[in-house]
Design a protein around this motif. Structure first.
Motif, mmCIF file in Angstrom:
data_model
loop_
_atom_site.group_PDB
_atom_site.id
_atom_site.type_symbol
_atom_site.label_atom_id
_atom_site.label_comp_id
_atom_site.label_asym_id
_atom_site.label_seq_id
_atom_site.Cartn_x
_atom_site.Cartn_y
_atom_site.Cartn_z
ATOM 1 N N LEU A 136 0.839 -1.200 0.000
ATOM 2 C CA LEU A 136 0.000 0.000 0.000
ATOM 3 C C LEU A 136 0.870 1.246 0.000
ATOM 4 C CD1 LEU A 136 -2.889 1.279 0.408
ATOM 5 C CD2 LEU A 136 -2.432 1.127 2.863
ATOM 6 N N ALA A 137 0.544 2.200 -0.865
ATOM 7 C CA ALA A 137 1.371 3.402 -0.982
ATOM 8 C C ALA A 137 0.495 4.628 -1.149
ATOM 9 C CB ALA A 137 2.325 3.278 -2.173
ATOM 10 N N ALA A 138 0.943 5.748 -0.548
ATOM 11 C CA ALA A 138 0.215 7.012 -0.656
ATOM 12 C C ALA A 138 1.199 8.139 -0.912
ATOM 13 C CB ALA A 138 -0.585 7.276 0.623
ATOM 14 N N TRP A 139 0.770 9.087 -1.732
ATOM 15 C CA TRP A 139 1.577 10.255 -2.068
ATOM 16 C C TRP A 139 0.739 11.495 -1.819
ATOM 17 C CZ3 TRP A 139 1.098 5.815 -4.774
ATOM 18 C CH2 TRP A 139 2.261 5.125 -5.136
ATOM 19 N N ILE A 140 1.359 12.556 -1.330
ATOM 20 C CA ILE A 140 0.700 13.856 -1.209
ATOM 21 C C ILE A 140 1.417 14.794 -2.166
ATOM 22 C CG2 ILE A 140 0.140 15.781 0.324
ATOM 23 C CD1 ILE A 140 0.122 13.716 2.618
ATOM 24 N N VAL A 141 0.706 15.187 -3.228
ATOM 25 C CA VAL A 141 1.327 15.932 -4.320
ATOM 26 C C VAL A 141 0.390 17.038 -4.795
ATOM 27 C CG1 VAL A 141 2.757 14.007 -5.139
ATOM 28 C CG2 VAL A 141 0.407 14.258 -5.979
ATOM 29 N N ARG A 142 0.951 18.004 -5.477
ATOM 30 C CA ARG A 142 0.133 19.075 -6.058
ATOM 31 C C ARG A 142 -0.361 18.699 -7.456
ATOM 32 N NH1 ARG A 142 0.331 22.763 -2.315
ATOM 33 N NH2 ARG A 142 2.211 23.016 -1.038
ATOM 34 N N ASP A 143 0.305 17.756 -8.078
ATOM 35 C CA ASP A 143 -0.098 17.274 -9.399
ATOM 36 C C ASP A 143 0.043 15.752 -9.398
ATOM 37 O OD1 ASP A 143 -0.401 16.529 -12.034
ATOM 38 O OD2 ASP A 143 0.905 18.091 -12.834
ATOM 39 N N PRO A 144 -1.024 14.994 -9.687
ATOM 40 C CA PRO A 144 -0.920 13.529 -9.692
ATOM 41 C C PRO A 144 0.197 12.993 -10.578
ATOM 42 C CG PRO A 144 -3.213 14.191 -9.812
ATOM 43 C CD PRO A 144 -2.396 15.459 -9.954
ATOM 44 N N ALA A 145 0.580 13.742 -11.614
ATOM 45 C CA ALA A 145 1.662 13.297 -12.499
ATOM 46 C C ALA A 145 3.011 13.246 -11.785
ATOM 47 C CB ALA A 145 1.750 14.202 -13.718
ATOM 48 N N GLU A 146 3.099 13.827 -10.587
ATOM 49 C CA GLU A 146 4.319 13.726 -9.798
ATOM 50 C C GLU A 146 4.515 12.323 -9.236
ATOM 51 O OE1 GLU A 146 4.731 16.843 -6.835
ATOM 52 O OE2 GLU A 146 3.336 18.088 -7.990
ATOM 53 N N VAL A 147 3.459 11.529 -9.198
ATOM 54 C CA VAL A 147 3.565 10.141 -8.741
ATOM 55 C C VAL A 147 4.155 9.316 -9.874
ATOM 56 C CG1 VAL A 147 2.269 8.134 -7.932
ATOM 57 C CG2 VAL A 147 1.573 10.445 -7.226
#
Length: 287
Positions: free
Chosen positions: A122-133
């Motif tokens: 399971l992984a989570a990212w906090i980003v301003r643009d989903p493309a940063e993932v």
């Protein structure tokens, strides 16, 4: 593993129940689930949920321009609650990885991200643009957006097996082990067929099956309570996870090919001309 239909249903559930609510607090129970450091998760606090969407098998919660992007991996899930407990959960080895309060703690709703088992993905990212993932940036076109001509272009010249190509997220986004089995069964194609050598009629059947299977699964899943989605998925499967049971089309016994950490299922009569696939090393039946 949650695939396109289940993730789409979870996004729909969040749009229906979370949009317009304020993130009061986020409790990170397992630090390893967060794959980003900046912005910190506390920057979500006080933001309003303005939407929810999907990128392949990634779930995207938009909090007024700051995105919580989640990949549920093999055993992850989102559990919604109308009232979450107020005390912050203790860090430990349990299934809970992250909790989001979308109202005053102890008085408002929210959701938990959980993961069963000991193998954690399971992984989570906090980003301003989903493309940063990274995983989102590498995604191919969404499985439900691909036309017949585009499907032929994607497979042209590929030498990998059809099962492998369908589950390659950089080629087609959204399909996993379960729905690729279902698509291949409906299309009457061998998992071991070479992706770049399919004749036109086989590509026609594959595109029709891809669209039909996923559209049907989405229509059955969207609107279901999150707790019922896994059961809904299982109830609609024809061959996946049905090893030893009769094929619902022809009555032949559903067979399985096992690998180190996964397996796929198929019907010999419907898909391989009656010939069982021995395993990935010894089978020479390719079409």
């Amino acid at each position: 593993m949650p695939e396109l239909p289940e993730v789409e249903a979870l996004a729909h559930h969040l749009r229906e129940h979370a949009a317009g609510r304020v993130v009061h607090r986020v409790d990170v129970v397992s630090l390893q689930v967060l794959k980003t450091v900046l912005p910190p998760w506390t920057e979500l606090h006080g933001r309003t949920v303005t939407g929810a969407g999907r990128h392949g098998k990634h779930l995207d919660l938009d909090c007024d321009g700051l995105h919580l992007v989640v990949h549920l991996a093999r055993a992850g899930w989102l559990r919604w609650s109308d009232t979450l407990a107020a005390p912050p959960p203790k860090q430990g080895r349990g299934p809970l990885a992250l909790r989001a309060h979308l109202g005053p703690p102890g008085a408002g709703p929210g959701f938990d991200l959980t993961e069963a088992g000991t193998k954690k993905g399971l992984a989570a990212w906090i980003v301003r643009d989903p493309a940063e993932v990274p995983g989102v940036a590498r995604l191919g076109p969404d499985a439900l957006s691909i036309g017949r001509a585009r499907l032929g272009e994607l497979f042209a010249g590929r030498s990998d097996r059809l099962k492998t190509a369908l589950t390659d997220q950089t080629l087609i986004a959204g399909l996993g082990n379960a729905y690729s089995d279902e698509v291949l069964h409906v299309a009457r194609l061998s998992p071991y067929a070479t992706a770049g050598r399919l004749p036109a009629d086989a590509l026609d059947r594959l595109h029709e099956a891809l669209t039909g299977v996923l559209t049907d699964a989405v229509s059955r899943s969207v609107g279901q309570d999150a707790a019922r989605l896994k059961g809904e998925k299982r109830s609609g499967l024809r061959v996946h996870a049905r090893t030893g049971l009769p094929c619902p089309v022809c009555g032949d016994t559903v067979r399985e090919v096992s690998f180190a950490d996964r397996a796929f299922q198929y019907c010999p009569t419907c898909q391989t001309g009656g010939e069982p696939l021995a395993d990935r090393r010894t089978s020479r039946f390719l079409r």
